[in-house]
Write an enzyme that holds these catalytic residues in place. Structure first.
Site, PDB file in Angstrom:
ATOM      1  N   ASP A  36       2.914   0.477  -9.526  1.00 37.61           N
ATOM      2  CA  ASP A  36       2.834   1.815  -8.937  1.00 37.61           C
ATOM      3  C   ASP A  36       2.494   2.808 -10.039  1.00 37.61           C
ATOM      4  O   ASP A  36       2.716   2.535 -11.228  1.00 37.61           O
ATOM      5  CB  ASP A  36       4.174   2.183  -8.286  1.00 37.61           C
ATOM      6  CG  ASP A  36       4.039   3.255  -7.213  1.00 37.61           C
ATOM      7  OD1 ASP A  36       4.234   2.946  -6.036  1.00 37.61           O
ATOM      8  OD2 ASP A  36       3.722   4.405  -7.572  1.00 37.61           O
ATOM      9  N   ASP A  59      -2.851   1.384 -11.793  1.00 38.38           N
ATOM     10  CA  ASP A  59      -3.875   1.950 -10.922  1.00 38.38           C
ATOM     11  C   ASP A  59      -4.619   0.769 -10.308  1.00 38.38           C
ATOM     12  O   ASP A  59      -5.247  -0.015 -11.020  1.00 38.38           O
ATOM     13  CB  ASP A  59      -4.819   2.815 -11.755  1.00 38.38           C
ATOM     14  CG  ASP A  59      -5.985   3.390 -10.972  1.00 38.38           C
ATOM     15  OD1 ASP A  59      -6.176   3.005  -9.799  1.00 38.38           O
ATOM     16  OD2 ASP A  59      -6.729   4.210 -11.537  1.00 38.38           O
ATOM     17  N   TYR A 167     -10.555   7.887   5.173  1.00 35.92           N
ATOM     18  CA  TYR A 167      -9.401   7.015   5.391  1.00 35.92           C
ATOM     19  C   TYR A 167      -9.727   5.911   6.389  1.00 35.92           C
ATOM     20  O   TYR A 167      -9.469   4.724   6.150  1.00 35.92           O
ATOM     21  CB  TYR A 167      -8.226   7.854   5.884  1.00 35.92           C
ATOM     22  CG  TYR A 167      -6.925   7.095   6.003  1.00 35.92           C
ATOM     23  CD1 TYR A 167      -6.278   6.611   4.870  1.00 35.92           C
ATOM     24  CD2 TYR A 167      -6.338   6.872   7.246  1.00 35.92           C
ATOM     25  CE1 TYR A 167      -5.079   5.916   4.971  1.00 35.92           C
ATOM     26  CE2 TYR A 167      -5.134   6.190   7.357  1.00 35.92           C
ATOM     27  CZ  TYR A 167      -4.512   5.713   6.214  1.00 35.92           C
ATOM     28  OH  TYR A 167      -3.334   5.020   6.327  1.00 35.92           O
ATOM     29  N   THR A 202       7.396   7.555   6.103  1.00 36.17           N
ATOM     30  CA  THR A 202       7.198   7.360   4.676  1.00 36.17           C
ATOM     31  C   THR A 202       7.119   8.726   3.990  1.00 36.17           C
ATOM     32  O   THR A 202       6.984   9.756   4.666  1.00 36.17           O
ATOM     33  CB  THR A 202       5.897   6.599   4.416  1.00 36.17           C
ATOM     34  OG1 THR A 202       4.790   7.397   4.889  1.00 36.17           O
ATOM     35  CG2 THR A 202       5.897   5.251   5.151  1.00 36.17           C
TER      36      THR A 202
END
Length: 259
Positions: A36, A59, A167, A202
């Site tokens: 992360d 990354d 997205y 989330t």
């Protein structure tokens, strides 16, 4: 595939869906490398989970950084059995703004690069690690469940809304590459699966205004609420365990269809 005593790379594992997966793996006796960008949160989670967890700042678009994460798993836990890729971002912009100016191309590309190219990057390096381990083992076992790669798409791959071009297309790409990868990796006994979650509670969702969250909850037919990250983790655990699940995308969305 058993989870106990097996190790998995979880990208985006410091929070949200990835955190729930990392916790579930360790709870079932597995080992996890959490990759992360959030170092403080990621290290705190590893400190909580104990010896069966490691953290690496990563990354997912960097081949070198993902390879470091794979190397850590190999050195700390003796190899990798799979990966669950939960790293991703949401880019929201219309093709044309109110003044008919075109969308920012760099923003569009960034979403595709992280969500799609990043997923491919993790898959290729994890698959290479598993395949080399399998090749070194003798004799080869017929129908051995040697590895699992699970990618995270989204219902936006199928029901993309206005402003979600980056997205939705990136997540559609995640779905589209699944079957070719699954077919290719059969010779190594590596399965490839995809989960397409709906609206989940989330940190990304918590950043929305309360009214917007309430509207999303109301749009879910049943159960009429946001998904719990633990429910995502439960599905991932089942996918790992069930060797006949391969080359498929599973929607986890409470029957919502976005318009």
């Amino acid at each position: 595939m058993k989870i106990e005593q097996h190790s998995f790379l979880v990208t985006g594992g410091a929070s949200g869906l990835g955190e729930s997966v990392a916790r579930a793996i360790v709870a079932q006796g597995g080992k996890v490398v959490i990759a992360d960008l959030n170092e403080s949160t990621g290290q705190a989670l590893v400190d909580e989970l104990g010896d069966n967890a490691r953290f690496v700042r990563c990354d997912v678009t960097s081949g070198d950084e993902v390879q470091v994460a794979v190397d850590i798993a190999e050195k700390a836990f003796g190899g990798l059995q799979g990966s669950i890729n939960c790293a991703g971002i949401v880019v929201v912009q219309k093709l044309l703004d109110r003044e008919n100016n075109p969308a920012d191309l760099d923003a569009f590309s960034r979403g595709v690069n992280i969500n799609l190219v990043g997923s491919f990057n993790v898959a290729r390096l994890v698959a290479a690690s598993i395949a080399k381990r399998v090749a070194a083992s003798t004799p080869a076992e017929v129908n051995a469940d040697n590895g699992i790669i699970i990618n995270t798409a989204s219902i936006a791959a199928f029901d993309g809304q206005v402003g979600q071009a980056s997205y939705a297309s990136s997540k559609a790409g995640v779905v589209g590459m699944m079957l070719p990868l699954a077919r290719e990796l059969t010779r190594h006994g590596i399965r490839v699966m995809t989960v397409a979650p709906g609206v989940f509670a989330t940190p990304m969702m918590q950043s929305l205004p309360e009214k917007a969250r309430e509207q999303l909850e109301a749009a879910v037919p049943y159960p009429k609420r946001l998904g719990n990250p633990n429910e995502f983790a439960k599905l991932v655990m089942h996918i790992i365990d069930n060797a006949y699940l391969n080359g498929e995308v599973i929607r986890l969305d409470g029957a919502i269809r976005m318009v």
